[in-house]
Design a protein around this motif. Structure first.
Motif, PDB file in Angstrom:
ATOM      1  N   LEU A 109       0.878  -1.176   0.000  1.00 44.20           N
ATOM      2  CA  LEU A 109       0.000   0.000   0.000  1.00 44.20           C
ATOM      3  C   LEU A 109       0.911   1.220   0.000  1.00 44.20           C
ATOM      4  CD1 LEU A 109      -2.721   1.411   0.303  1.00 44.20           C
ATOM      5  CD2 LEU A 109      -2.647   0.938   2.737  1.00 44.20           C
ATOM      6  N   ILE A 110       0.842   2.006  -1.067  1.00 41.41           N
ATOM      7  CA  ILE A 110       1.758   3.158  -1.175  1.00 41.41           C
ATOM      8  C   ILE A 110       1.288   4.285  -0.268  1.00 41.41           C
ATOM      9  CG2 ILE A 110       2.867   4.782  -2.751  1.00 41.41           C
ATOM     10  CD1 ILE A 110       2.027   2.912  -5.025  1.00 41.41           C
ATOM     11  N   SER A 111       0.040   4.666  -0.427  1.00 45.80           N
ATOM     12  CA  SER A 111      -0.535   5.720   0.415  1.00 45.80           C
ATOM     13  C   SER A 111      -2.049   5.669   0.243  1.00 45.80           C
ATOM     14  CB  SER A 111      -0.008   7.097   0.009  1.00 45.80           C
ATOM     15  OG  SER A 111      -0.509   7.450  -1.262  1.00 45.80           O
ATOM     16  N   GLU A 112      -2.751   6.427   1.061  1.00 47.99           N
ATOM     17  CA  GLU A 112      -4.217   6.460   0.962  1.00 47.99           C
ATOM     18  C   GLU A 112      -4.650   6.976  -0.400  1.00 47.99           C
ATOM     19  OE1 GLU A 112      -6.197   8.430   4.198  1.00 47.99           O
ATOM     20  OE2 GLU A 112      -4.737   7.667   5.628  1.00 47.99           O
ATOM     21  N   GLU A 113      -3.890   7.928  -0.947  1.00 50.26           N
ATOM     22  CA  GLU A 113      -4.247   8.528  -2.236  1.00 50.26           C
ATOM     23  C   GLU A 113      -3.888   7.602  -3.399  1.00 50.26           C
ATOM     24  OE1 GLU A 113      -2.343  10.110   0.073  1.00 50.26           O
ATOM     25  OE2 GLU A 113      -3.976  11.290   0.915  1.00 50.26           O
ATOM     26  N   CYS A 114      -2.748   6.932  -3.294  1.00 51.50           N
ATOM     27  CA  CYS A 114      -2.246   6.144  -4.432  1.00 51.50           C
ATOM     28  C   CYS A 114      -2.794   4.717  -4.439  1.00 51.50           C
ATOM     29  CB  CYS A 114      -0.728   6.075  -4.399  1.00 51.50           C
ATOM     30  SG  CYS A 114       0.068   7.681  -4.381  1.00 51.50           S
ATOM     31  N   GLY A 115      -3.157   4.197  -3.283  1.00 53.65           N
ATOM     32  CA  GLY A 115      -3.694   2.845  -3.212  1.00 53.65           C
ATOM     33  C   GLY A 115      -2.615   1.775  -3.180  1.00 53.65           C
ATOM     34  N   ALA A 116      -3.064   0.526  -3.397  1.00 54.44           N
ATOM     35  CA  ALA A 116      -2.167  -0.626  -3.291  1.00 54.44           C
ATOM     36  C   ALA A 116      -1.749  -1.088  -4.678  1.00 54.44           C
ATOM     37  CB  ALA A 116      -2.876  -1.756  -2.567  1.00 54.44           C
TER      38      ALA A 116
ATOM     39  N   THR B  73     -10.275   4.654   3.502  1.00 55.91           N
ATOM     40  CA  THR B  73     -10.550   4.148   2.158  1.00 55.91           C
ATOM     41  C   THR B  73      -9.370   4.492   1.248  1.00 55.91           C
ATOM     42  OG1 THR B  73     -11.718   6.179   1.645  1.00 55.91           O
ATOM     43  CG2 THR B  73     -13.055   4.310   2.314  1.00 55.91           C
ATOM     44  N   ILE B  74      -9.107   3.607   0.325  1.00 56.37           N
ATOM     45  CA  ILE B  74      -8.058   3.811  -0.677  1.00 56.37           C
ATOM     46  C   ILE B  74      -8.704   3.581  -2.045  1.00 56.37           C
ATOM     47  CG2 ILE B  74      -6.208   3.054   0.874  1.00 56.37           C
ATOM     48  CD1 ILE B  74      -6.288   0.352  -0.648  1.00 56.37           C
ATOM     49  N   PRO B  75      -8.039   3.978  -3.130  1.00 52.16           N
ATOM     50  CA  PRO B  75      -8.618   3.696  -4.445  1.00 52.16           C
ATOM     51  C   PRO B  75      -8.899   2.190  -4.581  1.00 52.16           C
ATOM     52  CG  PRO B  75      -6.769   5.178  -4.664  1.00 52.16           C
ATOM     53  CD  PRO B  75      -6.800   4.756  -3.236  1.00 52.16           C
ATOM     54  N   LEU B 119      -6.045  -5.278   4.479  1.00 53.38           N
ATOM     55  CA  LEU B 119      -6.049  -4.519   3.233  1.00 53.38           C
ATOM     56  C   LEU B 119      -6.981  -5.209   2.246  1.00 53.38           C
ATOM     57  CD1 LEU B 119      -4.857  -2.357   1.259  1.00 53.38           C
ATOM     58  CD2 LEU B 119      -3.015  -3.974   0.775  1.00 53.38           C
ATOM     59  N   TYR B 121      -8.541  -4.649  -1.633  1.00 54.54           N
ATOM     60  CA  TYR B 121      -8.518  -3.810  -2.832  1.00 54.54           C
ATOM     61  C   TYR B 121      -8.712  -4.665  -4.083  1.00 54.54           C
ATOM     62  CZ  TYR B 121      -3.848  -5.254  -4.402  1.00 54.54           C
ATOM     63  OH  TYR B 121      -2.787  -5.972  -4.869  1.00 54.54           O
ATOM     64  N   TYR B 182       1.995  -1.376   6.451  1.00 51.61           N
ATOM     65  CA  TYR B 182       1.809   0.004   5.985  1.00 51.61           C
ATOM     66  C   TYR B 182       1.960   1.005   7.121  1.00 51.61           C
ATOM     67  CZ  TYR B 182      -0.455   4.161   4.151  1.00 51.61           C
ATOM     68  OH  TYR B 182      -0.732   5.452   3.769  1.00 51.61           O
TER      69      TYR B 182
END
Lengths: 152, 211
Positions: A109-116, B73-75, B119, B121, B182
């Motif tokens: 997971l890179i960051s909340e904005e960038c995602g996994a 939340t993440i993309p 996680l 996704y 993370y």
């Protein structure tokens, strides 16, 4: 006392360099150079590069000396079957050879904005029909020019 | 020569301990207001922290215990963690002559935690199309070190306020299974080799003996 205070302040400031950007340095493509025995580029007439068990084919009827092939991120190995044409004694001969590469899948997971994202490392050649192959770089990174070399 | 140095040092320590009385005079128990405010501001973070210290002349033995959980939340998915941590260490007071025993301190901590992460996704690739990933890191342990600096100010009777700035460093985790860790509860982003934290604290001081 003042020196310690200033040093701590600098350390705090240095740690404020903020979150990683979304720039990815990894790919899930293995980069393969096709070479002659004398180490020069060898444009190869490829009929197709197929992945057994799937409908995927790459480089249909192309003559190339460099290929990039995606590995399966849900598996620890991917097999590619190279169908190609070479000239032997001025006669065109259809040939086929397989290459199975192994690798380790990692998820980050890179960051909340960038995602996994998932990336691969520790590339190995598990098996091949090619007579001469060389593993150049085990990391599937954008910056890496080549992972494998196949000599014809 | 070594014997002379050692005996001189021992005599000096003895004289020092007589002069300053290396006995605790009070136990301070407090909490971090920033964690409480953060927990009430949104749904992403939930945490609290209890801070204690006890004085031995200019040295303060500290012990902190806290809880930390995050849901975000993440993309194409979400991430959550939860864990408990403790810190143990020492602060050194540099305001020795203050009549109220207010303090400006520098110190260090060793910190350790237990935590878990989840996680979820979606990813897409040419082989499998869209794939749903549900990954967990359970029963993880983390540890790190901290350099601290801050103030403690007596407001009224046993009521104290103060802040602690923390330079956290050298994070290490053990037990990851599904994905790269993370966030380490109590520390911050695992990928950052240094991280900083800030506590704004209130304390109540329980006197143990007369000064």
């Amino acid at each position: 006392m003042k020196t310690i205070f200033v040093l701590l302040l600098l350390c705090f400031a240095a740690s404020c360099i903020e979150p990683p950007d979304c720039l990815l340095t990894s790919t899930n493509f293995v980069k393969i150079n096709l070479k002659k025995q004398d180490n020069t580029a060898n444009p190869l007439a490829i009929t197709s590069i197929a992945v057994p068990g799937t409908v995927l084919t790459f480089y249909p009827n192309e003559t190339v000396s460099f290929v990039t092939l995606p590995v399966n991120p849900e598996s620890n190995e991917t097999t590619f079957v190279f169908n190609y044409v070479i000239e032997e004694n001025s006669v065109k001969v259809n040939k086929s050879a397989s290459l199975t590469v192994g690798y380790k899948n990692e998820i980050r997971l890179i960051s909340e904005e960038c995602g996994a994202y998932q990336y691969q490392q520790d590339l190995t050649i598990l098996s091949t029909d090619f007579t001469n192959t060389k593993l150049i770089n085990t990391s599937l990174l954008i910056a890496v020019p080549s992972n494998l070399e196949i000599y014809f | 020569m070594l014997a002379i140095i050692l005996s001189t040092s021992a005599l000096a320590q003895q004289a020092d301990s007589v002069k300053h009385k290396f006995l605790p005079t009070g136990l301070r128990i407090g909490t971090d207001l920033i964690s409480i405010i953060q927990s009430n501001l949104g749904e992403k973070f939930n945490g609290w922290e209890v801070n204690t210290d006890v004085d031995i002349y200019r040295y303060y033995i500290t012990f902190d215990y806290g809880s930390w959980s995050r849901h975000t939340t993440i993309p194409t998915g979400n991430y959550e963690n939860s864990g408990n941590y403790f810190r143990v260490g020492t602060d050194i007071n540099f305001l020795l002559k203050d009549p109220d025993r207010n303090m400006f301190f520098l110190g260090f901590r060793y910190a350790q935690n237990n935590f878990s992460e989840q996680l979820n996704y979606e990813s897409t690739d040419v082989y499998n199309g869209t794939v749903q990933h549900e990954l967990q890191n359970n029963n993880m342990t983390g540890r790190w070190g901290e350099l601290t600096a801050g103030l403690r100010v007596k407001i009224w009777k046993g009521f104290w306020m103060g802040y602690t700035a923390r330079l956290k460093t050298a994070p290490a985790t053990k037990g990851e299974d599904g994905f790269e860790p993370y966030e380490i509860p109590g520390y911050g982003l695992a990928a950052k080799k240094t991280s900083w934290g800030f506590n704004y604290q209130i304390f109540w001081r329980i006197p143990l003996r007369k000064i």
